[in-house]
Design a protein around this motif. Structure first.
Motif, PDB file in Angstrom:
ATOM      1  N   LEU A  65      -4.395   3.806 -54.123  1.00  0.00           N
ATOM      2  CA  LEU A  65      -5.159   2.589 -53.869  1.00  0.00           C
ATOM      3  C   LEU A  65      -6.556   2.607 -54.473  1.00  0.00           C
ATOM      4  CD1 LEU A  65      -4.219   2.203 -50.095  1.00  0.00           C
ATOM      5  CD2 LEU A  65      -3.225   0.991 -52.048  1.00  0.00           C
ATOM      6  N   GLY A  66      -6.976   3.718 -55.045  1.00  0.00           N
ATOM      7  CA  GLY A  66      -8.368   3.839 -55.466  1.00  0.00           C
ATOM      8  C   GLY A  66      -9.200   4.183 -54.244  1.00  0.00           C
ATOM      9  N   HIS A  67     -10.498   4.348 -54.411  1.00  0.00           N
ATOM     10  CA  HIS A  67     -11.320   4.682 -53.244  1.00  0.00           C
ATOM     11  C   HIS A  67     -12.145   3.478 -52.828  1.00  0.00           C
ATOM     12  CE1 HIS A  67     -15.276   4.894 -55.125  1.00  0.00           C
ATOM     13  NE2 HIS A  67     -14.710   5.485 -56.156  1.00  0.00           N
ATOM     14  N   GLY A  68     -12.683   3.567 -51.625  1.00  0.00           N
ATOM     15  CA  GLY A  68     -13.483   2.474 -51.101  1.00  0.00           C
ATOM     16  C   GLY A  68     -14.909   2.892 -50.811  1.00  0.00           C
ATOM     17  N   ARG A  69     -15.405   3.892 -51.508  1.00  0.00           N
ATOM     18  CA  ARG A  69     -16.773   4.373 -51.291  1.00  0.00           C
ATOM     19  C   ARG A  69     -17.730   3.515 -52.121  1.00  0.00           C
ATOM     20  NH1 ARG A  69     -13.615   9.111 -51.240  1.00  0.00           N
ATOM     21  NH2 ARG A  69     -13.867   9.467 -53.455  1.00  0.00           N
ATOM     22  N   ASP A  70     -18.124   2.392 -51.545  1.00  0.00           N
ATOM     23  CA  ASP A  70     -19.019   1.453 -52.206  1.00  0.00           C
ATOM     24  C   ASP A  70     -20.380   1.484 -51.531  1.00  0.00           C
ATOM     25  OD1 ASP A  70     -16.906   0.514 -53.835  1.00  0.00           O
ATOM     26  OD2 ASP A  70     -16.263  -0.843 -52.246  1.00  0.00           O
ATOM     27  N   ASN A  71     -21.445   1.332 -52.306  1.00  0.00           N
ATOM     28  CA  ASN A  71     -22.789   1.254 -51.731  1.00  0.00           C
ATOM     29  C   ASN A  71     -22.841   0.114 -50.718  1.00  0.00           C
ATOM     30  OD1 ASN A  71     -23.854   3.365 -53.190  1.00  0.00           O
ATOM     31  ND2 ASN A  71     -24.533   2.059 -54.861  1.00  0.00           N
ATOM     32  N   GLY A  72     -23.419   0.402 -49.581  1.00  0.00           N
ATOM     33  CA  GLY A  72     -23.580  -0.614 -48.556  1.00  0.00           C
ATOM     34  C   GLY A  72     -22.391  -0.791 -47.640  1.00  0.00           C
ATOM     35  N   ARG A  73     -21.293  -0.119 -47.908  1.00  0.00           N
ATOM     36  CA  ARG A  73     -20.117  -0.239 -47.055  1.00  0.00           C
ATOM     37  C   ARG A  73     -20.223   0.753 -45.913  1.00  0.00           C
ATOM     38  NH1 ARG A  73     -13.812   1.214 -48.192  1.00  0.00           N
ATOM     39  NH2 ARG A  73     -13.038   0.435 -46.204  1.00  0.00           N
ATOM     40  N   GLY A  74     -19.913   0.299 -44.731  1.00  0.00           N
ATOM     41  CA  GLY A  74     -19.911   1.174 -43.570  1.00  0.00           C
ATOM     42  C   GLY A  74     -18.639   0.981 -42.765  1.00  0.00           C
ATOM     43  N   VAL A  75     -18.413   1.871 -41.867  1.00  0.00           N
ATOM     44  CA  VAL A  75     -17.251   1.769 -40.988  1.00  0.00           C
ATOM     45  C   VAL A  75     -17.650   2.355 -39.634  1.00  0.00           C
ATOM     46  CG1 VAL A  75     -16.233   3.961 -41.728  1.00  0.00           C
ATOM     47  CG2 VAL A  75     -14.768   2.194 -40.795  1.00  0.00           C
ATOM     48  N   ILE A  76     -17.178   1.745 -38.587  1.00  0.00           N
ATOM     49  CA  ILE A  76     -17.414   2.258 -37.240  1.00  0.00           C
ATOM     50  C   ILE A  76     -16.074   2.735 -36.704  1.00  0.00           C
ATOM     51  CG2 ILE A  76     -18.075   1.680 -34.878  1.00  0.00           C
ATOM     52  CD1 ILE A  76     -19.938  -0.449 -36.112  1.00  0.00           C
ATOM     53  N   VAL A  77     -16.039   3.972 -36.253  1.00  0.00           N
ATOM     54  CA  VAL A  77     -14.805   4.551 -35.728  1.00  0.00           C
ATOM     55  C   VAL A  77     -15.042   4.965 -34.283  1.00  0.00           C
ATOM     56  CG1 VAL A  77     -13.116   6.406 -35.961  1.00  0.00           C
ATOM     57  CG2 VAL A  77     -14.159   5.418 -38.005  1.00  0.00           C
ATOM     58  N   THR A  78     -14.166   4.517 -33.424  1.00  0.00           N
ATOM     59  CA  THR A  78     -14.192   4.933 -32.031  1.00  0.00           C
ATOM     60  C   THR A  78     -12.838   5.562 -31.720  1.00  0.00           C
ATOM     61  OG1 THR A  78     -15.652   3.094 -31.478  1.00  0.00           O
ATOM     62  CG2 THR A  78     -14.539   4.183 -29.654  1.00  0.00           C
ATOM     63  N   VAL A  79     -12.863   6.744 -31.151  1.00  0.00           N
ATOM     64  CA  VAL A  79     -11.635   7.449 -30.800  1.00  0.00           C
ATOM     65  C   VAL A  79     -11.515   7.449 -29.282  1.00  0.00           C
ATOM     66  CG1 VAL A  79     -10.419   9.655 -30.879  1.00  0.00           C
ATOM     67  CG2 VAL A  79     -11.752   8.894 -32.859  1.00  0.00           C
ATOM     68  N   TYR A  80     -10.398   6.984 -28.808  1.00  0.00           N
ATOM     69  CA  TYR A  80     -10.120   6.987 -27.376  1.00  0.00           C
ATOM     70  C   TYR A  80      -9.033   8.008 -27.094  1.00  0.00           C
ATOM     71  CZ  TYR A  80     -12.668   2.591 -27.252  1.00  0.00           C
ATOM     72  OH  TYR A  80     -13.643   1.638 -27.360  1.00  0.00           O
ATOM     73  N   ALA A  81      -9.243   8.815 -26.074  1.00  0.00           N
ATOM     74  CA  ALA A  81      -8.245   9.799 -25.676  1.00  0.00           C
ATOM     75  C   ALA A  81      -7.144   9.108 -24.873  1.00  0.00           C
ATOM     76  CB  ALA A  81      -8.894  10.905 -24.845  1.00  0.00           C
ATOM     77  N   ASP A  82      -5.951   9.628 -24.981  1.00  0.00           N
ATOM     78  CA  ASP A  82      -4.826   9.136 -24.193  1.00  0.00           C
ATOM     79  C   ASP A  82      -5.102   9.462 -22.728  1.00  0.00           C
ATOM     80  OD1 ASP A  82      -2.414   8.655 -22.917  1.00  0.00           O
ATOM     81  OD2 ASP A  82      -1.210   9.755 -24.370  1.00  0.00           O
ATOM     82  N   PRO A  83      -5.160   8.461 -21.856  1.00  0.00           N
ATOM     83  CA  PRO A  83      -5.466   8.747 -20.453  1.00  0.00           C
ATOM     84  C   PRO A  83      -4.419   9.624 -19.775  1.00  0.00           C
ATOM     85  CG  PRO A  83      -5.053   6.391 -20.785  1.00  0.00           C
ATOM     86  CD  PRO A  83      -4.989   7.053 -22.122  1.00  0.00           C
ATOM     87  N   ALA A  84      -3.221   9.704 -20.359  1.00  0.00           N
ATOM     88  CA  ALA A  84      -2.179  10.546 -19.777  1.00  0.00           C
ATOM     89  C   ALA A  84      -2.341  12.013 -20.173  1.00  0.00           C
ATOM     90  CB  ALA A  84      -0.802  10.041 -20.203  1.00  0.00           C
TER      91      ALA A  84
END
Length: 104
Positions: A65-84
Motif C-alpha cells: 500500500l505504500g507508507h502513510g508517514r506524511d508531515n502533519g499526519r497524526g493518529v490516536i491509539v487507545t488500547v482497551y483490555a478485555d474485561p474477561a
C-alpha cells in the motif's frame, strides 16, 4: 533484524539500526505505539485494511500500500483490555510473555 518482515514497513528510515549479524529478534513494548507504527505503514484511507490484513498475532504480513508517514499526519491509539482477562494480561502481552514478541 532487518530481514524481519515488519521492520521495513513499521520503522521509519531514520530510526533503523545498522544491519545486525543476528537475524533474530522481534518487536515488543507499548501496544499503542506498535499499533500506531502499523497505522503509519499505510496511506490515509487504507489504514484499516493494513491493520486487518497485515497485523497478525506474532507475524507481520507485508502489504503493497505504500507508507502513510506524511508531515502533519497524526493518529490516536487507545488500547482497551478485555474485561474477561486478568488486568495484568495486556502488560504480559506487551512484554512478550504470551508466546513471544508482539511481532517476530
Amino acid at each position: 533484524m532487518l530481514n524481519q518482515t515488519w521492520h521495513p514497513q513499521l520503522v521509519p528510515d531514520g530510526y533503523r539500526g545498522e544491519p545486525a549479524n543476528n537475524p533474530g529478534g522481534g518487536l515488543q513494548g507499548n501496544l499503542a505505539l506498535i499499533l500506531a507504527l502499523a497505522a503509519f505503514s499505510a496511506p490515509r484511507g487504507q489504514m484499516a485494511s493494513a491493520l486487518n490484513d497485515s497485523f497478525k498475532v506474532h507475524r507481520w504480513q507485508p502489504h503493497n500500500l505504500g507508507h502513510g508517514r506524511d508531515n502533519g499526519r497524526g493518529v490516536i491509539v487507545t488500547v482497551y483490555a478485555d474485561p474477561a482477562s486478568p488486568p495484568a494480561r495486556l502488560k504480559e502481552f506487551e512484554e512478550g510473555m504470551c508466546g513471544g514478541p508482539i511481532l517476530a
